[in-house]
Design a protein around this motif. Structure first.
Motif, PDB file in Angstrom:
ATOM      1  N   GLY A 152      22.425  25.344  25.711  1.00 53.11           N
ATOM      2  CA  GLY A 152      23.935  24.360  26.238  1.00 53.11           C
ATOM      3  C   GLY A 152      23.788  23.904  27.261  1.00 53.11           C
ATOM      4  O   GLY A 152      22.468  24.223  28.113  1.00 53.11           O
ATOM      5  N   PHE A 153      24.070  22.849  27.609  1.00 54.31           N
ATOM      6  CA  PHE A 153      24.644  22.477  28.482  1.00 54.31           C
ATOM      7  C   PHE A 153      25.428  22.091  29.211  1.00 54.31           C
ATOM      8  O   PHE A 153      26.640  21.749  27.801  1.00 54.31           O
ATOM      9  CB  PHE A 153      22.809  20.732  29.099  1.00 54.31           C
TER      10      PHE A 153
ATOM     11  N   VAL B  62      29.457  20.445  21.204  1.00 52.40           N
ATOM     12  CA  VAL B  62      30.670  20.870  20.902  1.00 52.40           C
ATOM     13  C   VAL B  62      31.051  22.165  21.396  1.00 52.40           C
ATOM     14  O   VAL B  62      31.714  22.617  20.581  1.00 52.40           O
ATOM     15  CB  VAL B  62      31.601  19.541  20.745  1.00 52.40           C
ATOM     16  N   ARG B  63      31.118  22.463  22.197  1.00 55.74           N
ATOM     17  CA  ARG B  63      31.846  23.651  22.895  1.00 55.74           C
ATOM     18  C   ARG B  63      32.923  23.933  23.616  1.00 55.74           C
ATOM     19  O   ARG B  63      32.604  23.193  25.343  1.00 55.74           O
ATOM     20  CB  ARG B  63      30.637  25.044  24.047  1.00 55.74           C
ATOM     21  N   PRO B  64      34.356  23.356  23.252  1.00 58.10           N
ATOM     22  CA  PRO B  64      35.597  22.841  24.422  1.00 58.10           C
ATOM     23  C   PRO B  64      35.570  23.785  25.259  1.00 58.10           C
ATOM     24  O   PRO B  64      35.685  25.183  24.690  1.00 58.10           O
ATOM     25  CB  PRO B  64      36.555  22.608  23.564  1.00 58.10           C
TER      26      PRO B  64
ATOM     27  N   LYS C 246      28.264  13.536  19.521  1.00 58.75           N
ATOM     28  CA  LYS C 246      28.221  13.369  17.991  1.00 58.75           C
ATOM     29  C   LYS C 246      26.859  12.524  17.525  1.00 58.75           C
ATOM     30  O   LYS C 246      26.054  12.457  17.221  1.00 58.75           O
ATOM     31  CB  LYS C 246      29.490  13.392  17.435  1.00 58.75           C
ATOM     32  N   LYS C 247      26.788  11.534  18.855  1.00 59.09           N
ATOM     33  CA  LYS C 247      25.902  10.305  18.076  1.00 59.09           C
ATOM     34  C   LYS C 247      24.136  10.760  18.357  1.00 59.09           C
ATOM     35  O   LYS C 247      23.384  10.629  17.745  1.00 59.09           O
ATOM     36  CB  LYS C 247      26.259   9.139  19.376  1.00 59.09           C
TER      37      LYS C 247
ATOM     38  N   GLY D  85      26.912  20.622  23.930  1.00 62.64           N
ATOM     39  CA  GLY D  85      27.662  20.208  25.058  1.00 62.64           C
ATOM     40  C   GLY D  85      28.438  20.782  25.417  1.00 62.64           C
ATOM     41  O   GLY D  85      29.381  21.172  25.054  1.00 62.64           O
ATOM     42  N   PHE D  86      28.878  21.644  27.072  1.00 64.79           N
ATOM     43  CA  PHE D  86      30.162  21.963  27.042  1.00 64.79           C
ATOM     44  C   PHE D  86      31.128  21.037  27.728  1.00 64.79           C
ATOM     45  O   PHE D  86      30.500  20.472  28.880  1.00 64.79           O
ATOM     46  CB  PHE D  86      29.671  23.138  28.166  1.00 64.79           C
TER      47      PHE D  86
END
Length: 425
Positions: A306-307, A371-373, A365-366, A343-344
């Motif tokens: 994760g980043f 996604v981690r919101p 998404k590309k 991705g954060f």
């Protein structure tokens, strides 16, 4: 009331319904911290340490109140910012159920709002330095009465006045302990992950502490320090090897695993040499990703990294942390490697518009980045508020999944909730 044969210490979490529950810290910030205290007193026959995770489903206030009647000398409460009011209630209850018991609060709450805990009914709070060292110093103060041992804590003395002992202690990694797996309700964590998160529980272990990023909204630096420290490769691999049949997956707890790439290479080579067959994940900084090192990590069992992205801005082609072209350049070079990236993303940042959020989600998404919101939580704004104001506002709302900062004029709470709910994290 228990018989007073030993100096008794209770480590506990707080029961509360939350938006989402991250169980990684149960092995690390809760488990490893308690284990450090247990190890410190392992040769003291007159001291006993108990661990109780009250945050898992099924815990009741009645059962906790009964626990308090056992007459503990010190109760250590692991407390998030959103748990502050509950911590106050617990300490009030403890004060009349077991008047001789001292309470100490630690966790993100005491780093973000230390002023909240510098009063009755609290007795002490972690202030700075490594939390386990600070907690140990307070327990020694209660045991011996020697004020000189206090470090990294704020103490409310018998006269009701608080005093800070701001020595910033950082423990050498050779003294770090490992999670007390047999003392934690692991089966409950695994059940919770299956039923409520639709995922597999990953056992977490600190492999590094310290972050040089100094993000104003993050408490990692104040908690762990700003200089990278690492557990030895040998100790890390041996832990994973010992529990490879107990857990399907592990999380290498680190603010930035790739901050020390030499360590990462040595770790991967040792995992391969010993043929340790486990899946593991961690957190990194996006601009530290290199194809060659990622391929080695994948070979050694890495399945996820994760980043932080926070947000991209469509009209300016820039990002909060990295520019759009830099992100695309990095991802185009590593997308073939069999590691899942997360991705954060942060919602509610100043000047962030809905079109920016949508653009960010589409860009992630590309490149098949999950996604981690979270929501923008400016904890630093709480630090200067008087206690009366902290009592007035609802601190339970100050969590990274529900808090909405009204300073953003382009998003509203409904939109933020819909985005949060649509991302399965």
């Amino acid at each position: 009331m228990r018989r007073k044969e030993k100096f008794a210490i209770l480590f506990m979490t707080l029961p509360r319904v939350v938006y989402d529950r991250n169980l990684h810290d149960r092995c690390t910030d809760f488990g490893e911290t308690a284990q450090y205290i247990m190890k410190a007193y392992q040769h003291h026959a007159d001291v006993e340490v108990t661990i109780m995770d009250s945050s898992i489903p099924g815990s009741t206030m009645r059962s906790l109140y009964r626990k308090f009647t056992e007459g503990y000398d010190v109760i250590v409460l692991y407390t998030d910012i959103t748990d502050a009011a509950m911590a106050r209630k617990m300490c009030e209850v403890i004060s009349y159920i077991s008047p001789n018991t001292k309470t100490l609060i630690y966790g993100d709450s005491t780093l973000a709002i230390p002023q909240y805990f510098k009063r009755v009914p609290f007795h002490a709070a972690h202030l700075c330095g490594d939390q386990e060292a600070a907690i140990h110093s307070y327990i020694e103060f209660v045991r011996t009465g020697e004020e000189g041992v206090l470090k990294g804590v704020s103490v409310v003395h018998a006269n009701g006045e608080s005093k800070d002992y701001p020595t910033d202690i950082r423990i050498d990694p050779s003294e770090w302990v490992l999670p007390p797996i047999d003392k934690l309700p692991i089966e409950e964590y695994q059940k919770f992950s299956r039923e409520f998160k639709d995922s597999t529980y990953a056992c977490s272990v600190y492999v590094s502490k310290g972050c040089a990023q100094r993000c104003a909204y993050c408490l990692c630096g104040p908690r762990e320090g700003y200089v990278d420290r690492r557990r030895s490769v040998k100790d890390t691999v041996e832990f994973l090897e010992a529990y490879q049949h107990r857990f399907d997956r592990f999380k290498l707890h680190s603010a930035d695993l790739f901050a020390d790439k030499t360590w990462v290479r040595e770790f991967c080579h040792e995992m391969l040499r010993r043929n340790v067959k486990v899946k593991w994940k961690s957190t990194v900084c996006l601009n530290s990703l290199e194809p060659e090192l990622l391929e080695l990590c994948a070979e050694a069992g890495c399945y996820g990294l994760g980043f932080g992205i926070e947000t991209f801005y469509q009209d300016r082609q820039r990002g909060f942390k990295v520019a759009v072209n830099e992100f695309e350049n990095i991802m185009s070079k590593i997308k073939h490697i069999p590691i899942r990236y997360k991705g954060f993303v942060m919602l509610g940042l100043k000047d962030q518009q809905l079109i920016d959020v949508e653009y960010t989600l589409e860009l992630l998404k590309k490149y098949n980045v999950k996604v981690r919101p979270s929501t923008f939580t400016p904890f630093y704004r709480l630090r200067d508020l008087p206690v009366e104001e902290l009592e007035r506002i609802n601190l339970e709302d100050w969590n990274k999944k529900e808090f909405f900062h009204t300073g953003n004029n382009h998003l509203n709470e409904k939109t933020v909730y819909q985005i949060m709910d649509s991302c399965h994290f």
